[in-house]
Write a protein that holds these residues in place. Structure first.
Motif, PDB file in Angstrom:
ATOM      1  N   ILE A   1       0.856  -1.191   0.000  1.00 42.19           N
ATOM      2  CA  ILE A   1       0.000   0.000   0.000  1.00 42.19           C
ATOM      3  C   ILE A   1       0.889   1.237   0.000  1.00 42.19           C
ATOM      4  N   ASP A   2       0.512   2.238  -0.804  1.00 45.90           N
ATOM      5  CA  ASP A   2       1.295   3.478  -0.835  1.00 45.90           C
ATOM      6  C   ASP A   2       0.888   4.414   0.302  1.00 45.90           C
ATOM      7  N   GLU A   3       1.523   5.581   0.351  1.00 43.23           N
ATOM      8  CA  GLU A   3       1.289   6.550   1.435  1.00 43.23           C
ATOM      9  C   GLU A   3      -0.147   7.086   1.440  1.00 43.23           C
ATOM     10  N   ALA A   4      -0.804   7.049   0.293  1.00 43.70           N
ATOM     11  CA  ALA A   4      -2.183   7.542   0.197  1.00 43.70           C
ATOM     12  C   ALA A   4      -3.207   6.463   0.535  1.00 43.70           C
ATOM     13  N   GLY A   5      -2.738   5.265   0.897  1.00 43.82           N
ATOM     14  CA  GLY A   5      -3.666   4.194   1.254  1.00 43.82           C
ATOM     15  C   GLY A   5      -4.220   3.444   0.065  1.00 43.82           C
ATOM     16  N   ARG A   6      -3.534   3.491  -1.058  1.00 43.93           N
ATOM     17  CA  ARG A   6      -3.979   2.786  -2.266  1.00 43.93           C
ATOM     18  C   ARG A   6      -3.106   1.555  -2.483  1.00 43.93           C
ATOM     19  N   LEU A   7      -3.752   0.478  -2.846  1.00 45.98           N
ATOM     20  CA  LEU A   7      -3.052  -0.767  -3.122  1.00 45.98           C
ATOM     21  C   LEU A   7      -2.209  -0.604  -4.383  1.00 45.98           C
ATOM     22  N   GLN A   8      -0.932  -0.990  -4.288  1.00 48.09           N
ATOM     23  CA  GLN A   8      -0.012  -0.865  -5.415  1.00 48.09           C
ATOM     24  C   GLN A   8       0.438  -2.208  -5.976  1.00 48.09           C
ATOM     25  N   ASP A   9       0.166  -3.285  -5.293  1.00 45.37           N
ATOM     26  CA  ASP A   9       0.631  -4.612  -5.677  1.00 45.37           C
ATOM     27  C   ASP A   9      -0.304  -5.211  -6.723  1.00 45.37           C
ATOM     28  N   ASP A  10       0.206  -5.387  -7.947  1.00 47.92           N
ATOM     29  CA  ASP A  10      -0.633  -5.872  -9.047  1.00 47.92           C
ATOM     30  C   ASP A  10      -1.175  -7.273  -8.806  1.00 47.92           C
ATOM     31  N   SER A  11      -0.366  -8.146  -8.226  1.00 42.62           N
ATOM     32  CA  SER A  11      -0.823  -9.510  -7.945  1.00 42.62           C
ATOM     33  C   SER A  11      -2.009  -9.498  -6.979  1.00 42.62           C
ATOM     34  N   THR A  12      -1.929  -8.683  -5.947  1.00 39.10           N
ATOM     35  CA  THR A  12      -3.023  -8.585  -4.974  1.00 39.10           C
ATOM     36  C   THR A  12      -4.260  -7.960  -5.617  1.00 39.10           C
ATOM     37  N   LYS A  13      -4.061  -6.952  -6.451  1.00 37.67           N
ATOM     38  CA  LYS A  13      -5.197  -6.343  -7.163  1.00 37.67           C
ATOM     39  C   LYS A  13      -5.924  -7.390  -8.007  1.00 37.67           C
ATOM     40  N   THR A  14      -5.154  -8.213  -8.704  1.00 36.76           N
ATOM     41  CA  THR A  14      -5.755  -9.261  -9.537  1.00 36.76           C
ATOM     42  C   THR A  14      -6.544 -10.237  -8.674  1.00 36.76           C
ATOM     43  N   ARG A  15      -5.974 -10.641  -7.550  1.00 37.69           N
ATOM     44  CA  ARG A  15      -6.660 -11.581  -6.657  1.00 37.69           C
ATOM     45  C   ARG A  15      -7.939 -10.968  -6.077  1.00 37.69           C
ATOM     46  N   LEU A  16      -7.902  -9.670  -5.743  1.00 39.10           N
ATOM     47  CA  LEU A  16      -9.100  -8.988  -5.235  1.00 39.10           C
ATOM     48  C   LEU A  16     -10.192  -8.972  -6.306  1.00 39.10           C
ATOM     49  N   HIS A  17      -9.805  -8.665  -7.521  1.00 36.33           N
ATOM     50  CA  HIS A  17     -10.775  -8.632  -8.614  1.00 36.33           C
ATOM     51  C   HIS A  17     -11.391 -10.018  -8.828  1.00 36.33           C
ATOM     52  N   GLN A  18     -10.567 -11.048  -8.836  1.00 30.82           N
ATOM     53  CA  GLN A  18     -11.066 -12.416  -9.004  1.00 30.82           C
ATOM     54  C   GLN A  18     -11.989 -12.809  -7.851  1.00 30.82           C
ATOM     55  N   ALA A  19     -11.625 -12.401  -6.637  1.00 31.96           N
ATOM     56  CA  ALA A  19     -12.453 -12.711  -5.475  1.00 31.96           C
ATOM     57  C   ALA A  19     -13.815 -12.029  -5.578  1.00 31.96           C
ATOM     58  N   MET A  20     -13.839 -10.776  -6.018  1.00 28.42           N
ATOM     59  CA  MET A  20     -15.122 -10.075  -6.151  1.00 28.42           C
ATOM     60  C   MET A  20     -15.982 -10.709  -7.233  1.00 28.42           C
ATOM     61  N   GLU A  21     -15.372 -11.129  -8.329  1.00 26.02           N
ATOM     62  CA  GLU A  21     -16.146 -11.815  -9.368  1.00 26.02           C
ATOM     63  C   GLU A  21     -16.738 -13.117  -8.835  1.00 26.02           C
ATOM     64  N   ALA A  22     -15.934 -13.864  -8.086  1.00 25.85           N
ATOM     65  CA  ALA A  22     -16.424 -15.123  -7.504  1.00 25.85           C
ATOM     66  C   ALA A  22     -17.540 -14.854  -6.502  1.00 25.85           C
ATOM     67  N   PHE A  23     -17.415 -13.790  -5.714  1.00 23.37           N
ATOM     68  CA  PHE A  23     -18.441 -13.482  -4.722  1.00 23.37           C
ATOM     69  C   PHE A  23     -19.744 -13.067  -5.397  1.00 23.37           C
ATOM     70  N   VAL A  24     -19.666 -12.274  -6.443  1.00 25.05           N
ATOM     71  CA  VAL A  24     -20.881 -11.879  -7.160  1.00 25.05           C
ATOM     72  C   VAL A  24     -21.566 -13.117  -7.742  1.00 25.05           C
ATOM     73  N   GLU A  25     -20.792 -14.024  -8.312  1.00 22.55           N
ATOM     74  CA  GLU A  25     -21.366 -15.275  -8.820  1.00 22.55           C
ATOM     75  C   GLU A  25     -22.018 -16.072  -7.696  1.00 22.55           C
ATOM     76  N   TRP A  26     -21.377 -16.105  -6.531  1.00 17.46           N
ATOM     77  CA  TRP A  26     -21.905 -16.812  -5.361  1.00 17.46           C
ATOM     78  C   TRP A  26     -23.247 -16.216  -4.933  1.00 17.46           C
ATOM     79  N   ILE A  27     -23.297 -14.902  -4.876  1.00 16.56           N
ATOM     80  CA  ILE A  27     -24.545 -14.236  -4.486  1.00 16.56           C
ATOM     81  C   ILE A  27     -25.654 -14.623  -5.449  1.00 16.56           C
ATOM     82  N   GLU A  28     -25.362 -14.563  -6.732  1.00 17.75           N
ATOM     83  CA  GLU A  28     -26.384 -14.899  -7.727  1.00 17.75           C
ATOM     84  C   GLU A  28     -26.817 -16.351  -7.602  1.00 17.75           C
ATOM     85  N   THR A  29     -25.873 -17.247  -7.358  1.00 20.84           N
ATOM     86  CA  THR A  29     -26.203 -18.664  -7.173  1.00 20.84           C
ATOM     87  C   THR A  29     -27.089 -18.860  -5.945  1.00 20.84           C
ATOM     88  N   MET A  30     -26.729 -18.218  -4.856  1.00 18.14           N
ATOM     89  CA  MET A  30     -27.503 -18.367  -3.616  1.00 18.14           C
ATOM     90  C   MET A  30     -28.881 -17.736  -3.746  1.00 18.14           C
TER      91      MET A  30
END
Length: 189
Positions: free
Chosen positions: A156-185
Motif C-alpha cells: 500500500i502506498d502513502e495515500a492508502g492505495r493498493l499498489q501490488d498488481d498480484s493482490t489487485k488481480t486476486r481482489l478482482h477475481q475474489a469479487m467476481e467469484a463473490f458476485v457469482e456466489w450471491i447470484e447462485t444463492m
C-alpha cells in the motif's frame, strides 16, 4: 452474470482510522464487477452486545447495521487478526447481527471473508473464526477463493492505495467469484 443490480454491504473488522483492512475494503469496492455496488458500514457506533439492551428492540446503531445487512444481497467482511483471532469489534457486530431475540439477519445471507495483516500469513486464523460464526448464524459463506493478504504495508502506498498488481488481480477475481456466489444463492432461495 444476471441483469439484476446487486447490493453488497462491506465491513472492516477494525475501528482504526488508517486500518489496512478498511483500505482493502475500499479497494474491493473499486474492483466490484459491473452490475454490483459495495457500500461500507462503519462499526464504530455499534454498542457492546448485551441481551438486556434487546428487550425493547435493538439499539438504533444495531438496527441501522441490521437493516443494512437485510437490504444487501451479500455481506463482505475484511478482517484483521488480533492475537491469532477475530477482533472483538467484529465478533460483537456478528453477535448482534445473528441474535435471534429480535431477528437474525445473517440467516441465508451470502457472505465472503478476507483479510490483510502486516504478518506474513495474513489473517488465516481470524478468517476461520469469522467463517465459523457466520456458519453458526446460517449465512452462506463462500469458501473459495481464500484470500489472505500478508505483508500488507509493503503493498500500500502513502495515500492508502493498493499498489501490488498480484493482490489487485486476486481482489478482482475474489469479487467476481463473490458476485457469482450471491447470484447462485439467490437462485437457490
Amino acid at each position: 452474470m444476471s441483469t439484476n443490480h446487486l447490493k453488497i454491504l462491506g465491513i472492516s473488522g477494525s475501528l482504526r482510522k488508517d486500518s489496512f483492512n478498511r483500505m482493502i475494503l475500499r479497494e474491493m469496492a473499486r474492483h466490484t464487477p459491473e452490475g454490483a455496488d459495495v457500500s461500507i458500514f462503519n462499526l464504530k457506533h455499534v454498542p457492546l452486545f448485551n441481551a438486556d439492551l434487546e428487550e425493547n428492540g435493538d439499539p438504533e446503531a444495531v438496527e441501522d447495521f441490521k437493516e443494512s445487512i437485510l437490504e444487501a444481497d451479500g455481506f463482505l467482511i475484511v478482517t484483521p487478526e488480533y492475537s491469532h483471532g477475530m477482533p472483538g469489534v467484529l465478533k460483537n457486530a456478528l453477535d448482534w447481527a445473528a441474535s435471534v431475540t429480535n431477528r437474525n439477519v445473517l440467516d441465508k445471507k451470502p457472505a465472503y471473508v478476507l483479510g490483510a495483516s502486516p504478518a506474513p500469513l495474513g489473517t488465516a486464523l481470524s478468517q476461520a473464526q469469522v467463517k465459523q460464526t457466520l456458519a453458526a448464524a446460517g449465512a452462506f459463506v463462500l469458501q473459495q477463493p481464500e484470500l489472505y493478504i500478508g505483508k500488507v504495508p509493503s503493498k500500500i502506498d502513502e495515500a492508502g492505495r493498493l499498489q501490488d498488481d498480484s493482490t489487485k488481480t486476486r481482489l478482482h477475481q475474489a469479487m467476481e467469484a463473490f458476485v457469482e456466489w450471491i447470484e447462485t444463492m439467490k437462485g437457490n432461495n
